[in-house]
Motif scaffolding. Structure first.
Motif, PDB file in Angstrom:
ATOM      1  N   VAL A 213      47.844  64.902 -16.670  1.00 59.49           N
ATOM      2  CA  VAL A 213      48.030  63.506 -17.052  1.00 59.49           C
ATOM      3  C   VAL A 213      48.599  62.709 -15.878  1.00 59.49           C
ATOM      4  CG1 VAL A 213      49.377  61.963 -18.519  1.00 59.49           C
ATOM      5  CG2 VAL A 213      48.272  63.950 -19.510  1.00 59.49           C
ATOM      6  N   GLU A 217      46.764  59.675 -14.145  1.00 61.78           N
ATOM      7  CA  GLU A 217      47.442  58.389 -14.208  1.00 61.78           C
ATOM      8  C   GLU A 217      47.574  57.769 -12.811  1.00 61.78           C
ATOM      9  OE1 GLU A 217      48.258  56.510 -16.590  1.00 61.78           O
ATOM     10  OE2 GLU A 217      49.850  55.192 -15.872  1.00 61.78           O
ATOM     11  N   ARG A 220      44.531  55.950 -12.186  1.00 62.71           N
ATOM     12  CA  ARG A 220      44.390  54.739 -12.987  1.00 62.71           C
ATOM     13  C   ARG A 220      45.295  53.634 -12.461  1.00 62.71           C
ATOM     14  NH1 ARG A 220      46.374  51.577 -16.474  1.00 62.71           N
ATOM     15  NH2 ARG A 220      48.388  52.592 -16.368  1.00 62.71           N
ATOM     16  N   ASP A 221      46.491  54.028 -12.075  1.00 59.04           N
ATOM     17  CA  ASP A 221      47.477  53.046 -11.640  1.00 59.04           C
ATOM     18  C   ASP A 221      47.858  53.337 -10.194  1.00 59.04           C
ATOM     19  OD1 ASP A 221      49.604  51.358 -11.289  1.00 59.04           O
ATOM     20  OD2 ASP A 221      51.006  52.589 -12.455  1.00 59.04           O
TER      21      ASP A 221
ATOM     22  N   VAL B  34      51.015  57.137 -22.225  1.00 59.67           N
ATOM     23  CA  VAL B  34      50.240  57.323 -20.998  1.00 59.67           C
ATOM     24  C   VAL B  34      48.895  57.966 -21.314  1.00 59.67           C
ATOM     25  CG1 VAL B  34      50.208  58.485 -18.770  1.00 59.67           C
ATOM     26  CG2 VAL B  34      52.325  57.500 -19.615  1.00 59.67           C
ATOM     27  N   ARG B  37      46.415  55.658 -23.060  1.00 60.93           N
ATOM     28  CA  ARG B  37      45.886  54.656 -22.148  1.00 60.93           C
ATOM     29  C   ARG B  37      44.799  55.266 -21.274  1.00 60.93           C
ATOM     30  NH1 ARG B  37      50.902  52.181 -19.768  1.00 60.93           N
ATOM     31  NH2 ARG B  37      50.774  54.002 -18.439  1.00 60.93           N
ATOM     32  N   TRP B  42      39.241  52.224 -18.545  1.00 62.16           N
ATOM     33  CA  TRP B  42      40.036  51.649 -17.462  1.00 62.16           C
ATOM     34  C   TRP B  42      39.210  51.646 -16.205  1.00 62.16           C
ATOM     35  CZ3 TRP B  42      41.265  55.582 -13.832  1.00 62.16           C
ATOM     36  CH2 TRP B  42      41.278  56.898 -14.328  1.00 62.16           C
ATOM     37  N   LYS B 139      55.858  49.470 -17.296  1.00 59.25           N
ATOM     38  CA  LYS B 139      55.326  48.351 -16.541  1.00 59.25           C
ATOM     39  C   LYS B 139      53.909  48.067 -17.001  1.00 59.25           C
ATOM     40  CE  LYS B 139      54.847  51.561 -12.723  1.00 59.25           C
ATOM     41  NZ  LYS B 139      53.958  52.399 -13.391  1.00 59.25           N
ATOM     42  N   PRO B 141      50.405  47.934 -17.783  1.00 61.55           N
ATOM     43  CA  PRO B 141      49.268  48.820 -17.563  1.00 61.55           C
ATOM     44  C   PRO B 141      48.153  48.029 -16.889  1.00 61.55           C
ATOM     45  CG  PRO B 141      49.469  48.240 -19.875  1.00 61.55           C
ATOM     46  CD  PRO B 141      50.605  47.591 -19.186  1.00 61.55           C
ATOM     47  N   ARG B 142      47.529  48.693 -15.967  1.00 59.55           N
ATOM     48  CA  ARG B 142      46.489  47.980 -15.230  1.00 59.55           C
ATOM     49  C   ARG B 142      45.131  48.359 -15.750  1.00 59.55           C
ATOM     50  NH1 ARG B 142      48.476  45.320 -11.370  1.00 59.55           N
ATOM     51  NH2 ARG B 142      50.686  45.655 -11.064  1.00 59.55           N
TER      52      ARG B 142
END
Lengths: 419, 437
Positions: A213, A217, A220-221, B34, B37, B42, B139, B141-142
């Motif tokens: 994860v 992640e 993604r970010d 998380v 998402r 995305w 924060k 999420p993008r």
């Protein structure tokens, strides 16, 4: 001390070695104090004190896993450091007598830090506790379980007396939280399973195969990913420093020896303020009571059996004495193993570290790690054991209550349905 | 009302249990957020989309806040009131059919019973929908796409063009050169059409970690390995000698008797003995229920029981020593506030100093079973601990109070429920009226 004299062999080297060792140490420590702090602390200069209190606070109460660390005032930190050191058995009283405001105590604090470092792999533990976790991890032991076996902290606000209804209400609330936890846990596993299977083959490390994860992640970010990378790089710096410290620490310990030598010895009999160890003593008494109850039960079971055995087994042949010895030896070994289980903290032959979850394809080669099926098996038997224990305790209570009310006429007890 | 001491202790224990559950729930919810998402649509690298207004899922924070209060809310009291009413009704019903009495009544009452299986089931269903109340902490999420675009066939067509290996290589190199730029961090998955929807399910397989990250991660595991290998081989050298010398010198100059136990040691020892007690009890149960087939087995069973007896004696002896040590030295073993465990076997022990080993699972269901069992074991441990604490505090109260008065009966019923039924069910007490003769 011959060791101290040996330093003269190469004075220039020795003069450099100590600052270098200290610099390496400060790079490894959590708050990254300035090496200069250590020099000042040796001369007990007050300006070194605040940084060292803060450092000791970090060393003694590492950040909780969820990162929610309350930033305490210096005074609270100092008090917490004193309590924690005393709890661990730190011998010097001079530290306990320092003012709580954190304004003093350079040398004493340096000594305390050295004491912590000398006692065990403190640095390594600190590193392990703050490790950047990249994988989806799951511990396989039950140590971090919900049951905090330690004593509960008595709540600060005086509660006064409560009703049993309040206890029932709290108990209901707890059951509700358990159910909620179970539901969330199941959902989390379902999501993990998906993420793992959707990213299979994406990891550069073949033995892992898929992404975790955290790794997904970071894709993604990217900003978060950048921060993660920086944390990882900072950790690498600390790890390198820790390895370097291993090579250089000897000179530090020789130096600490002289720091300690500069302190006057303390008076012999420490006068501690008596405290009321209410919570801890209650914990101890609870175990005493449990063991006493167990002893009574054992006695009740053993005595008739022994008597019956003695009565029945009058005269056995010589072959009996041989098998009796064999039995005695077998039982002895059996019980030694049992004792070992609690003394060495074993019991379950399981490692205590968290494991990284890896989803494997069916029929993949085994032997690269622990199989979930093995852990499940151990947990199932553990669950069964605990259910037995709980059932025994509840049965014990039922008996006791039945005994208490059984003598009373005019009352009919209807047990709840479902049993 | 319970005595003050007893109240304080029990409330503290229960709160402690509640807190550890809540903490675990918070952790879980963070990772759930998380993960959820990640499974929505995305965009790996493109422009951030303004955060969508939170759906009904995210701002539902009713239950947790309602349950953080310290004393029963009016609603809880009302439920208990209803519960009592149900029980009173059960009393009126003949005792023989008490089993079906409460459940047959379809009115509010059956719903108010917290233990009713139907209510429980529906609570669980609702519970699984909560996402918790911490959305504000995270924060922005993008790149969230709230809508689930049916992009399946679209994306499948595109797979071929995206799977080009040179494309990935380029992305990785770019990340190495200029890691500051977000847009270059990631493999450029999306071809020029910017509005392409990315979901993990369809294209997750194409993801690749940035080179800079991969390098740092592999260096990291190498360093951990190094640290753990020297950790074991380093003992016995000059530094260890110097450390021991330092510790000894400190001990002697402090005037502190070296035999004296620290509170941390006492606590650890008591913990070990607690564990010993439960292991011994389990073993005893096993021996007592065993059915010996011959006299050899019978003798073995007897010997084992006697051996257990001796072990219990040893443990008790050790506890007495600890108790004396604690009292005589006037050493407050557990200072205010919970302190970090001196040597907790996990999370800080020496064996954690390396990168984590692997735990292999083969299906989601297997993972769920594993996690559920872990939680179940944790809950049972907690429940057993609470049971013992409640037993120690409540049973003496039942013994001491003047029997037969209404408060005593109420206490009995409450204690029976808490101790024998896990607080889930209640017994009914019927008082036979004196025959008027």
């Amino acid at each position: 001390m011959g060791r101290r004299r040996r330093r003269r062999v190469d004075p220039a080297d020795a003069a450099r070695a100590l600052p270098e060792a200290i610099a390496v140490l400060t790079r490894t420590l959590p708050t990254g104090p300035s090496p200069e702090t250590f020099r000042r602390a040796k001369f007990d200069r007050p300006e070194a004190a605040p940084a060292l209190w803060r450092l000791l606070f970090c060393v003694l109460s590492p950040m909780p896993a969820d990162g929610a660390s309350p930033s305490l005032a210096l005074e609270a930190q100092a008090r917490s450091v004193k309590a924690a050191l005393r709890f661990q058995g730190y011998p010097r009283r001079a530290l306990a007598q320092l003012p709580d405001d954190g304004s003093q105590g350079g040398r004493e604090l340096l000594l305390a830090l050295a004491w912590l470092l000398a006692r065990g792999p403190t640095l390594e533990q600190l590193l392990a506790q703050s490790r950047v976790r990249l994988g989806d991890e799951m511990p396989v032991c039950e140590c971090e379980s919900l049951a905090s076996p330690g004593p509960a902290v008595p709540s600060v606000e005086a509660d006064g007396c409560v009703d049993t209804r309040h206890l029932q209400w709290l108990m209901g609330k707890l059951r509700f939280r358990w159910r909620k936890l179970m539901a969330s846990q199941q959902e989390q596993c379902a999501l993990l399973g998906k993420i793992h299977s959707y990213t299979r083959g994406c990891h550069s490390d073949r033995s892992l195969g898929h992404l975790s994860v955290t790794e997904t992640e970071l894709l993604r970010d990217p900003e978060g990913g950048q921060q993660l990378l920086q944390r990882l790089e900072r950790e690498n710096v600390r790890l390198e420093a820790a390895l370097e410290w291993r090579r250089r620490e000897l000179v530090f310990w020789q130096w600490m020896d002289t720091v300690l030598g500069a302190c006057p010895p303390e008076a012999s009999q420490p006068t501690f303020l008596p405290e009321i160890p209410a919570q801890g003593a209650a914990e101890l008494e609870l175990v005493v009571r449990e063991l006493q109850a167990l002893q009574e039960e054992l006695q009740a079971a053993v005595e008739p059996r022994r008597a019956a055995w003695e009565a029945r087994v009058g005269g056995h042949g010589p072959e009996w004495s041989a098998s009796r010895r064999a039995l005695q030896e077998a039982v002895r070994q059996d019980l030694v193993a049992l004792q070992w289980a609690w003394e060495r903290g074993g019991g379950l032959t399981q490692p205590h570290e968290p494991h990284r979850l890896v989803r494997t394809e069916a029929g993949a080669p085994e032997g690269r790690g622990l199989q979930a099926t093995e852990v499940i098996e151990v947990l199932r038997s553990r669950e069964a054991c605990l259910e037995v224990v709980l059932g025994q305790l509840q049965g014990q209570c039922r008996q006791e209550l039945a005994r208490l009310v059984g003598t009373l006429p005019g009352l009919i007890w209807i047990p709840p349905p479902g049993r | 009302m319970l005595p003050a001491d007893c109240s304080r202790r029990l409330v503290a224990e229960l709160r402690d249990a509640l807190d550890s559950c809540a903490q675990r729930q918070r952790q879980l919810e963070r990772s759930l957020r998380v993960s959820r998402r990640l499974l929505r649509a995305w965009e790996p690298a493109e422009t951030p989309v303004p955060e969508p207004t939170p759906g009904p899922e995210t701002d539902e924070k009713v239950p947790s806040s309602a349950f953080t209060a310290c004393s029963p809310s009016p609603q809880d009291l009302k439920e208990l009131e209803l519960l009592t009413q149900v029980l009173e009704k059960a009393v009126r019903v003949r005792k023989g059919i008490s089993k079906a009495g409460g459940d047959k009544d379809p009115s509010v009452k059956s719903e108010s019973l917290a233990a009713s299986p139907a209510t429980r089931a529906s609570t669980r269903l609702r519970a699984s929908g909560w996402t918790g109340s911490h959305a504000s902490e995270t924060k922005h999420p993008r790149g969230i796409r709230q809508t689930r675009v049916p992009a399946k066939d679209l994306s499948e067509r595109r797979l071929v063009s995206v799977e080009d290996p040179t494309c990935m290589g380029r992305g990785a190199r770019a990340a190495k050169v200029e890691p500051r730029h977000r847009s270059q961090q990631i493999v450029p998955l999306a071809a020029p059409q910017a509005r392409e929807v990315f979901t993990l399910k369809d294209k997750g397989i194409l993801l690749q970690l940035p080179m800079a990250f991969r390098k740092a991660a592999s260096q990291n595991s190498r360093l951990w390995a190094q640290l753990s290998s020297t950790h074991t081989s380093d003992s016995g050298d000059a530094a260890t000698t110097a450390k021991n010398h330092f510790l000894q010198k400190m001990q002697t100059t402090s005037g502190w008797p070296s035999s004296r136990l620290s509170p941390a040691e006492v606590e650890a020892e008591v913990g070990r003995l607690r564990k010993a007690c439960s292991l011994l009890r389990l073993r005893m149960g096993k021996e007592l229920t065993a059915d010996p087939k011959d006299w050899m087995q019978e003798y073995r069973c007897l010997l084992t029981l006697e051996g257990l007896q001796a072990l219990v004696g040893q443990c008790l002896h050790r506890l007495q020593e600890l108790r004396t040590a604690v009292v005589e030295q006037q050493l407050g073993p557990w200072p205010e506030g919970r302190l970090p465990r001196a040597s907790s076997p996990c999370g800080g022990g020496a064996d954690t100093i390396r990168s984590p080993p692997l735990l292999l699972y083969s299906s989601t269901q297997e993972l769920q079973t594993l996690a559920a069992l872990r939680l179940r074991v944790a809950m049972l441990n907690q429940q057993i601990h609470l049971e013992k604490v409640l037993m120690a505090e409540l049973l003496p109260l039942v013994r001491e109070q003047e029997p037969l008065g209404p408060p005593w009966l109420a206490l009995c019923r409450a204690v029976h429920s808490l101790l024998c039924e896990g607080g889930e069910r209640f017994l009914t007490i019927l008082r036979e009226d004196e025959p008027a003769d």
